[in-house]
Enzyme design. Structure first.
Site, mmCIF file in Angstrom:
data_model
loop_
_atom_site.group_PDB
_atom_site.id
_atom_site.type_symbol
_atom_site.label_atom_id
_atom_site.label_comp_id
_atom_site.label_asym_id
_atom_site.label_seq_id
_atom_site.Cartn_x
_atom_site.Cartn_y
_atom_site.Cartn_z
ATOM 1 N N GLY A 46 0.820 -1.202 0.000
ATOM 2 C CA GLY A 46 0.000 0.000 0.000
ATOM 3 C C GLY A 46 0.851 1.246 0.000
ATOM 4 O O GLY A 46 2.051 1.203 0.291
ATOM 5 N N GLN A 51 2.823 10.148 1.074
ATOM 6 C CA GLN A 51 4.147 9.547 0.901
ATOM 7 C C GLN A 51 4.794 9.939 -0.427
ATOM 8 O O GLN A 51 5.997 9.796 -0.604
ATOM 9 C CB GLN A 51 4.060 8.016 0.984
ATOM 10 C CG GLN A 51 3.704 7.510 2.365
ATOM 11 C CD GLN A 51 3.623 6.002 2.380
ATOM 12 O OE1 GLN A 51 2.615 5.424 2.017
ATOM 13 N NE2 GLN A 51 4.705 5.342 2.778
ATOM 14 N N CYS A 93 6.896 -0.114 6.276
ATOM 15 C CA CYS A 93 6.389 1.060 5.581
ATOM 16 C C CYS A 93 7.399 1.484 4.522
ATOM 17 O O CYS A 93 8.606 1.494 4.788
ATOM 18 C CB CYS A 93 6.191 2.186 6.595
ATOM 19 S SG CYS A 93 5.598 3.712 5.848
ATOM 20 N N LEU A 94 6.916 1.834 3.339
ATOM 21 C CA LEU A 94 7.831 2.241 2.263
ATOM 22 C C LEU A 94 8.577 3.529 2.613
ATOM 23 O O LEU A 94 9.615 3.814 2.020
ATOM 24 C CB LEU A 94 7.068 2.425 0.953
ATOM 25 C CG LEU A 94 6.480 1.144 0.364
ATOM 26 C CD1 LEU A 94 5.810 1.419 -0.963
ATOM 27 C CD2 LEU A 94 7.556 0.078 0.204
ATOM 28 N N HIS A 135 -2.999 1.128 8.586
ATOM 29 C CA HIS A 135 -1.680 1.725 8.315
ATOM 30 C C HIS A 135 -1.807 2.899 7.340
ATOM 31 O O HIS A 135 -1.247 3.977 7.576
ATOM 32 C CB HIS A 135 -0.752 0.637 7.752
ATOM 33 C CG HIS A 135 0.624 1.115 7.412
ATOM 34 N ND1 HIS A 135 1.734 0.795 8.160
ATOM 35 C CD2 HIS A 135 1.075 1.909 6.410
ATOM 36 C CE1 HIS A 135 2.798 1.378 7.632
ATOM 37 N NE2 HIS A 135 2.435 2.051 6.559
ATOM 38 N N GLU A 136 -2.558 2.697 6.258
ATOM 39 C CA GLU A 136 -2.674 3.762 5.241
ATOM 40 C C GLU A 136 -3.486 4.949 5.772
ATOM 41 O O GLU A 136 -3.143 6.101 5.512
ATOM 42 C CB GLU A 136 -3.286 3.225 3.947
ATOM 43 C CG GLU A 136 -2.477 2.129 3.250
ATOM 44 C CD GLU A 136 -0.998 2.429 3.092
ATOM 45 O OE1 GLU A 136 -0.616 3.615 2.967
ATOM 46 O OE2 GLU A 136 -0.204 1.475 3.117
ATOM 47 N N HIS A 139 -1.411 7.204 7.774
ATOM 48 C CA HIS A 139 -0.599 8.128 6.962
ATOM 49 C C HIS A 139 -1.377 9.414 6.653
ATOM 50 O O HIS A 139 -0.805 10.502 6.635
ATOM 51 C CB HIS A 139 -0.228 7.495 5.614
ATOM 52 C CG HIS A 139 1.014 6.657 5.659
ATOM 53 N ND1 HIS A 139 2.248 7.172 5.970
ATOM 54 C CD2 HIS A 139 1.215 5.341 5.391
ATOM 55 C CE1 HIS A 139 3.146 6.199 5.912
ATOM 56 N NE2 HIS A 139 2.555 5.080 5.559
HETATM 57 NI NI NI Z 1 3.441 3.235 5.227
#
Ligand code: NI
Length: 168
Positions: A46, A51, A93-94, A135-136, A139
């Protein structure tokens, strides 16, 4: 479609509260395609718009990692309605490459999500999907998963992360 650069831990843009998506546009359609492509390229399930530096309540999830187009989920102005149970499992997380830590999340979530056409729908997620949704959505509220940990653990992770970022 294009892979966009992903902001990383420490960037103040990741801490901002995002704004609601308005009318759906071609630019948003391209953004969403790029976000799916970026998540896939970075081997994430995701990605949230903040981000990639876009301050909007918009995120994508693809738990099939590009294998099944039907699994592509676009979250637009999502709001969690309720949650049920708990699960503990690894999360990454990216924006914090290289860090994976165990974190408690709800086992089920029910949310309200807008479609591109402006209509609203309810969505449910369980297990891994519930984790990805939480999680998303975090963000979009300016929250990274490492912020659930206390200051000591967070500092430890930050040092580990900075060391890795320097050597990679
Ligand atoms: Ni993330």
């Amino acid at each position: 479609m294009a892979v966009r650069p992903v902001l990383t831990w420490g960037d103040p843009r990741l801490k901002k509260q995002s704004e609601d998506v308005g009318e759906w546009t071609d630019a948003l359609e391209r953004l969403v395609e790029d976000m799916f492509e970026t998540a896939l390229a970075e081997e994430g399930v995701g990605l949230a718009a903040p981000q990639v530096g876009v301050n909007l309540n918009l995120a994508v999830i693809d738990v099939s990692a590009g294998e099944d187009p039907a699994q592509k989920l676009v979250l637009i102005n999502p709001e969690i309605l309720d949650t049920e149970g708990t699960q503990v499992g690894p999360e990454g997380c990216l924006s914090i490459p290289g860090i994976r830590e165990s974190l408690e999340r709800p086992r089920r979530v029910r949310l309200r999500n807008r479609a591109k056409d402006g209509s609203w729908h309810e969505l449910e997620g369980e297990d891994f999907m519930a984790r990805a949704m939480c999680h998303e959505i975090d963000h979009l509220r300016g929250r990274l998963f490492v912020e659930y940990f206390g200051p000591v653990k967070r500092q430890l992770l930050q040092r580990r992360y900075q060391k890795m970022a320097r050597t990679s």
